[in-house]
Scaffold this motif. Structure first.
Motif, mmCIF file in Angstrom:
data_model
loop_
_atom_site.group_PDB
_atom_site.id
_atom_site.type_symbol
_atom_site.label_atom_id
_atom_site.label_comp_id
_atom_site.label_asym_id
_atom_site.label_seq_id
_atom_site.Cartn_x
_atom_site.Cartn_y
_atom_site.Cartn_z
ATOM 1 N N ASP A 107 0.946 -1.103 0.015
ATOM 2 C CA ASP A 107 0.048 0.107 0.088
ATOM 3 C C ASP A 107 0.870 1.336 -0.179
ATOM 4 O O ASP A 107 0.501 2.227 -0.755
ATOM 5 C CB ASP A 107 -0.916 0.110 1.232
ATOM 6 C CG ASP A 107 -1.746 1.401 1.339
ATOM 7 O OD1 ASP A 107 -2.852 1.304 0.767
ATOM 8 O OD2 ASP A 107 -1.217 2.278 2.147
ATOM 9 N N TYR A 108 1.791 1.258 0.651
ATOM 10 C CA TYR A 108 2.953 2.387 0.870
ATOM 11 C C TYR A 108 2.426 3.574 1.194
ATOM 12 O O TYR A 108 3.208 4.592 1.146
ATOM 13 C CB TYR A 108 3.583 2.370 -0.434
ATOM 14 C CG TYR A 108 5.082 2.656 -0.721
ATOM 15 C CD1 TYR A 108 5.950 1.679 -0.777
ATOM 16 C CD2 TYR A 108 5.728 3.844 -0.724
ATOM 17 C CE1 TYR A 108 7.392 1.789 -0.625
ATOM 18 C CE2 TYR A 108 7.057 4.244 -0.512
ATOM 19 C CZ TYR A 108 7.827 2.924 -0.608
ATOM 20 O OH TYR A 108 9.214 3.245 -0.580
ATOM 21 N N LEU A 124 -9.881 -10.109 3.023
ATOM 22 C CA LEU A 124 -9.686 -11.345 4.053
ATOM 23 C C LEU A 124 -9.372 -10.889 5.322
ATOM 24 O O LEU A 124 -8.143 -10.199 5.372
ATOM 25 C CB LEU A 124 -9.283 -12.683 3.619
ATOM 26 C CG LEU A 124 -9.697 -13.149 2.357
ATOM 27 C CD1 LEU A 124 -8.860 -14.439 1.764
ATOM 28 C CD2 LEU A 124 -11.334 -13.793 2.285
ATOM 29 N N ASP A 125 -10.023 -11.037 6.208
ATOM 30 C CA ASP A 125 -9.779 -10.765 7.636
ATOM 31 C C ASP A 125 -9.104 -12.017 8.368
ATOM 32 O O ASP A 125 -9.585 -12.886 8.670
ATOM 33 C CB ASP A 125 -11.234 -10.413 8.418
ATOM 34 C CG ASP A 125 -10.939 -10.057 10.120
ATOM 35 O OD1 ASP A 125 -9.695 -10.029 10.223
ATOM 36 O OD2 ASP A 125 -11.832 -9.963 10.617
ATOM 37 N N MET A 126 -7.895 -11.823 8.454
ATOM 38 C CA MET A 126 -6.711 -12.953 8.898
ATOM 39 C C MET A 126 -6.403 -12.682 10.473
ATOM 40 O O MET A 126 -5.640 -13.189 10.920
ATOM 41 C CB MET A 126 -5.499 -12.800 7.999
ATOM 42 C CG MET A 126 -5.777 -13.105 6.843
ATOM 43 S SD MET A 126 -7.085 -14.313 6.250
ATOM 44 C CE MET A 126 -6.178 -15.630 6.638
ATOM 45 N N SER A 127 -7.298 -11.545 11.195
ATOM 46 C CA SER A 127 -6.657 -11.397 12.606
ATOM 47 C C SER A 127 -6.869 -12.413 13.488
ATOM 48 O O SER A 127 -6.239 -12.581 14.619
ATOM 49 C CB SER A 127 -7.548 -10.253 12.883
ATOM 50 O OG SER A 127 -8.900 -10.158 13.123
ATOM 51 N N GLY A 128 -7.808 -13.477 13.381
ATOM 52 C CA GLY A 128 -7.833 -14.719 13.976
ATOM 53 C C GLY A 128 -6.880 -15.897 13.840
ATOM 54 O O GLY A 128 -7.039 -16.729 14.553
ATOM 55 N N PRO A 148 1.716 -5.242 11.085
ATOM 56 C CA PRO A 148 0.515 -4.283 11.187
ATOM 57 C C PRO A 148 -0.495 -4.854 10.425
ATOM 58 O O PRO A 148 -1.708 -4.542 10.702
ATOM 59 C CB PRO A 148 0.984 -2.919 10.899
ATOM 60 C CG PRO A 148 2.281 -3.225 9.918
ATOM 61 C CD PRO A 148 2.847 -4.441 10.482
ATOM 62 N N GLN A 149 -0.142 -5.557 9.198
ATOM 63 C CA GLN A 149 -1.169 -5.810 8.146
ATOM 64 C C GLN A 149 -1.970 -7.209 8.779
ATOM 65 O O GLN A 149 -1.598 -7.903 9.112
ATOM 66 C CB GLN A 149 -0.631 -6.162 7.012
ATOM 67 C CG GLN A 149 -1.639 -6.906 5.941
ATOM 68 C CD GLN A 149 -0.678 -7.292 4.558
ATOM 69 O OE1 GLN A 149 0.307 -7.307 4.415
ATOM 70 N NE2 GLN A 149 -1.597 -8.204 3.797
ATOM 71 N N GLN A 150 -3.498 -7.095 8.630
ATOM 72 C CA GLN A 150 -4.344 -7.963 9.104
ATOM 73 C C GLN A 150 -5.613 -8.378 8.216
ATOM 74 O O GLN A 150 -6.193 -9.344 8.450
ATOM 75 C CB GLN A 150 -4.972 -7.347 10.413
ATOM 76 C CG GLN A 150 -4.353 -7.092 11.601
ATOM 77 C CD GLN A 150 -3.715 -8.296 12.260
ATOM 78 O OE1 GLN A 150 -4.015 -9.272 12.247
ATOM 79 N NE2 GLN A 150 -2.579 -7.861 13.235
ATOM 80 N N THR A 151 -5.308 -7.921 7.053
ATOM 81 C CA THR A 151 -6.227 -8.060 5.823
ATOM 82 C C THR A 151 -5.567 -8.574 4.590
ATOM 83 O O THR A 151 -4.137 -8.014 4.405
ATOM 84 C CB THR A 151 -7.187 -7.070 5.462
ATOM 85 O OG1 THR A 151 -6.652 -5.949 5.267
ATOM 86 C CG2 THR A 151 -8.083 -7.178 6.811
ATOM 87 N N LEU A 152 -5.950 -9.225 3.694
ATOM 88 C CA LEU A 152 -5.360 -9.778 2.635
ATOM 89 C C LEU A 152 -6.380 -9.259 1.380
ATOM 90 O O LEU A 152 -7.384 -9.352 1.264
ATOM 91 C CB LEU A 152 -5.110 -11.130 2.215
ATOM 92 C CG LEU A 152 -3.950 -11.835 3.111
ATOM 93 C CD1 LEU A 152 -3.982 -13.315 2.950
ATOM 94 C CD2 LEU A 152 -2.625 -11.368 2.524
ATOM 95 N N VAL A 189 -7.416 -3.325 6.767
ATOM 96 C CA VAL A 189 -6.728 -3.419 8.227
ATOM 97 C C VAL A 189 -5.326 -3.271 7.758
ATOM 98 O O VAL A 189 -4.817 -4.420 7.968
ATOM 99 C CB VAL A 189 -7.297 -4.147 8.856
ATOM 100 C CG1 VAL A 189 -6.646 -3.774 10.517
ATOM 101 C CG2 VAL A 189 -9.059 -3.956 8.980
ATOM 102 N N LEU A 190 -4.516 -2.351 7.772
ATOM 103 C CA LEU A 190 -3.000 -2.468 7.496
ATOM 104 C C LEU A 190 -2.335 -1.739 8.808
ATOM 105 O O LEU A 190 -1.127 -1.747 8.879
ATOM 106 C CB LEU A 190 -2.626 -1.596 6.416
ATOM 107 C CG LEU A 190 -3.354 -2.204 4.921
ATOM 108 C CD1 LEU A 190 -3.083 -1.270 4.002
ATOM 109 C CD2 LEU A 190 -2.924 -3.640 4.735
ATOM 110 N N ASP A 191 -2.712 -1.406 10.073
ATOM 111 C CA ASP A 191 -2.231 -0.723 10.783
ATOM 112 C C ASP A 191 -2.501 -1.277 12.329
ATOM 113 O O ASP A 191 -2.315 -0.372 13.152
ATOM 114 C CB ASP A 191 -2.698 0.638 10.988
ATOM 115 C CG ASP A 191 -3.923 1.023 10.960
ATOM 116 O OD1 ASP A 191 -4.720 0.000 11.020
ATOM 117 O OD2 ASP A 191 -4.484 2.267 10.761
#
Length: 610
Positions: free
Chosen positions: A329-330, A542-546, A567-571, A605-607
């Motif tokens: 994302d940068y 995709l929410d990968m936080s779990g 910090p990245q939690q989604t793909l 969600v990148l942060d």
């Protein structure tokens, strides 16, 4: 043979049309040269307002969309790296198709009215695996990349010759839209061999790149990295007066003045905060640069995503190993999904003030729609330990390259009976340790972890060490030291451990894994498969936080890596990779089991650090 009057008229008309077409083509050719202070296009000054994008990081379906966004912000040029390891993934086997079709990318830019600054170097850095060098160069442990090593130069020359077939016809000198070609990239950060730099020049010239060549370096690195007689662009310097002073110093007292990498954003490492830069301050800086007549390339205008296993890593003499996340994302003017940000609109306002009189910018294309997807059921499971391929056996552990493996994982297995300190010498990069199938520890190169204390070890216990390539170093002094896996030895209680089986797990595709309907209960690396139906398509995340740590395949596309530490939690899932009707997703998790559901959000969600 008799010809009627109507036939004769038709033939003559056709010839006139053809002559007119050829004349138009001839008129479409341009001249491009270096003036004393400016780039000269057709004898007139050209200020390049450029932004970096990489075809390999953007789904091909969206190349044109991103270019239209570039035009709407006011860019007249696209800067782009070309990644050698994407185009020659196996030695002698070239791939210029799909997302690697750099010629199609350049031609599309021309169709959209954009010039191109080509950066095939072939060293790219770019937070890309091994800086763009192909992994197979490391199979010869004596070969030295980025040097005058004849073995390296032979492979390098062969690649550039193949690349030239794709791109030489697209140079401005041949009627195309490639204005500049970069022959090395920030070489001053690595070494100072002018003979090596001149060999780069010769390789490009001999391959047919006959236009303007240039190098780029940071302000303090330019003395080592520039090639006398060729344009030295600068990276990271924002003060126009200093830019002009520096380039004058190393270019015979003249310009043109070009910032080859200006950073309106930055990249992320796993475990760090998401990088952000102030949009208002960046816009002010852009205004000063353009007002001074300096040409510029924003790194990045649009980063996209580093999919699959192609993320790189940083490591310095006083800095620990630090792999980059999959999102690129940068904090760029265009976000990861190609949407305009606040920074985009601020930059657009600045550029509009510097346009020639009477010129107006196109309207900004609409924001892409997004969808959320709930309750994606993960209902089939494959325990990787139950799906191991035939092993390679050897007395000592073998690194990835000697196993003829590029990326992914290798499972190292042996039998032990002793207690004591278990030490993995030169672990590259992340290991999960199992004793008799039970997970007992993780070791992380980022944290300089390579050892653990073993106790209560049964006789003839099975020791498994699952080792992951977290990304080869792409920048700095350790670029040439990039072999992966267990690269030296395993020690237990001071004694070397022998008699290993190595199971190669590249995860290039998932076709050979057998799934069961019963959930995996052991803490083993596992593939979780699910399906879901869609009636409409749009971008999603995709929410990968779990989840723990791993990667995701969706409809056969490797979306990239996730890791609970953030910090990245989604793909990011581009709409073009989804299907109306049935879709298939496979999640690999090496740290956690028991997953039964997955969901997708309508935003990134990148942060968020965990």
């Amino acid at each position: 043979m008799k010809v009627s009057v109507s036939q004769l008229i038709s033939v003559v008309s056709g010839m006139l049309l053809m002559a007119g077409s050829l004349g138009a083509q001839a008129q479409a050719k341009h001249t491009f040269a270096l003036g004393n202070t400016d780039f000269m296009l057709d004898g007139k000054p050209l200020q390049m307002i450029s932004g970096e994008m990489h075809c390999a990081r953007i789904p091909r379906e969206y190349w044109r969309d991103r270019m239209k966004m570039a035009k709407a912000m006011g860019l007249n040029t696209i800067g782009t790296y070309v990644f050698w390891n994407a185009n020659e993934p196996v030695k002698g086997q070239f791939d210029f198709t799909g997302n690697n079709d750099i010629a199609a990318f350049v031609k599309m830019a021309k169709e959209e009215g954009l010039w191109v600054v080509l950066r095939p170097s072939p060293y790219a850095c770019a937070e890309w695996e091994f800086g763009g060098y192909p992994w197979w160069l490391l199979k010869d442990s004596t070969l030295k990349v980025r040097s005058t090593d004849p073995k390296f130069l032979s492979a390098y020359t062969n690649y550039i010759n193949h690349l030239a077939k794709q791109l030489v016809p697209l140079q401005v000198t041949h009627g195309g839209n490639i204005l500049l070609v970069q022959i090395e990239n920030e070489y001053g950060s690595y070494s100072d061999d002018k003979n090596y730099l001149d060999l780069n020049r010769k390789i490009f010239r001999d391959a047919g790149f006959d236009g303007v060549l240039f190098t780029c370096d940071g302000e303090t690195q330019m003395p080592k990295g520039y090639l006398p007689g060729y344009l030295p662009a600068v990276n990271g310097l924002e003060d126009p007066a200093k830019v002009k002073e520096l380039i004058n110093k190393y270019h015979n007292g003249k310009g043109p003045y070009y910032i080859a990498e200006w950073y309106p954003g930055w990249f992320d490492h796993w475990g760090d905060k998401h990088a952000r830069t102030d949009a208002a301050q960046a816009a002010k800086t852009l205004d000063q640069i353009l007002g001074a007549g300096v040409s510029i390339n924003m790194y990045m205008f649009h980063g996209g995503t580093t999919r699959g296993f192609m993320n790189g890593a940083n490591m310095g003499r006083n800095e620990p190993y630090a792999p980059q996340v999959s999102s690129y994302d940068y904090d760029a003017p265009l976000d990861e999904a190609g949407n305009a940000t606040d920074k985009y609109y601020k930059f657009r306002d600045v550029i509009a003030r510097h346009l020639p009189a009477g010129q107006k910018l196109p309207d900004v294309p609409a924001k892409k729609p997004t969808i959320a997807i709930s309750n994606i059921k993960l209902s089939a499971y494959a325990d990787v330990f139950d799906n191991l391929p035939k092993p390679v056996t050897a007395k000592k552990p073998i690194c990835f390259e000697d196993l003829d493996q590029a990326y992914g994982f290798v499972l190292y297995r042996t039998q032990i009976s002793n207690n004591g300190l278990l030490k993995l010498k030169e672990l590259r990069d992340y290991a999960i340790v199992y004793l008799n199938g039970k997970q007992i520890a993780t070791l992380d190169r980022r944290l300089k972890q390579d050892s653990l204390q073993l106790s209560n070890v049964p006789v003839n216990a099975t020791l498994d060490i699952l080792v992951e390539n977290n990304g080869r170093i792409n920048y700095g002094p350790y670029l040439a030291d990039n072999r992966h896996g267990i690269t030296q030895a395993v020690m237990l209680d001071g004694q070397e451990v022998f008699d290993w089986k190595m199971y190669r797990l590249p995860f290039a595709d998932l076709g050979k894994f057998a799934y069961k309907m019963q959930p995996v209960t052991a803490m083993h690396p596992t593939l979780f498969k699910g399906t879901f139906n869609l009636s409409k398509l749009a971008d999603t995340y995709l929410d990968m936080s779990g989840f723990g740590k791993g990667f995701v395949f969706l409809n056969g596309h490797n979306l990239g890596k996730y890791w609970q530490i953030g910090p990245q939690q989604t793909l990011y899932v581009p709409a073009g990779w989804l299907k109306k009707g049935m879709n298939e997703v496979v999640v690999f998790d090496e740290l956690k089991v028991g997953h039964q559901m997955l969901q997708a959000l309508n935003h990134a969600v990148l942060d968020r650090k965990m």
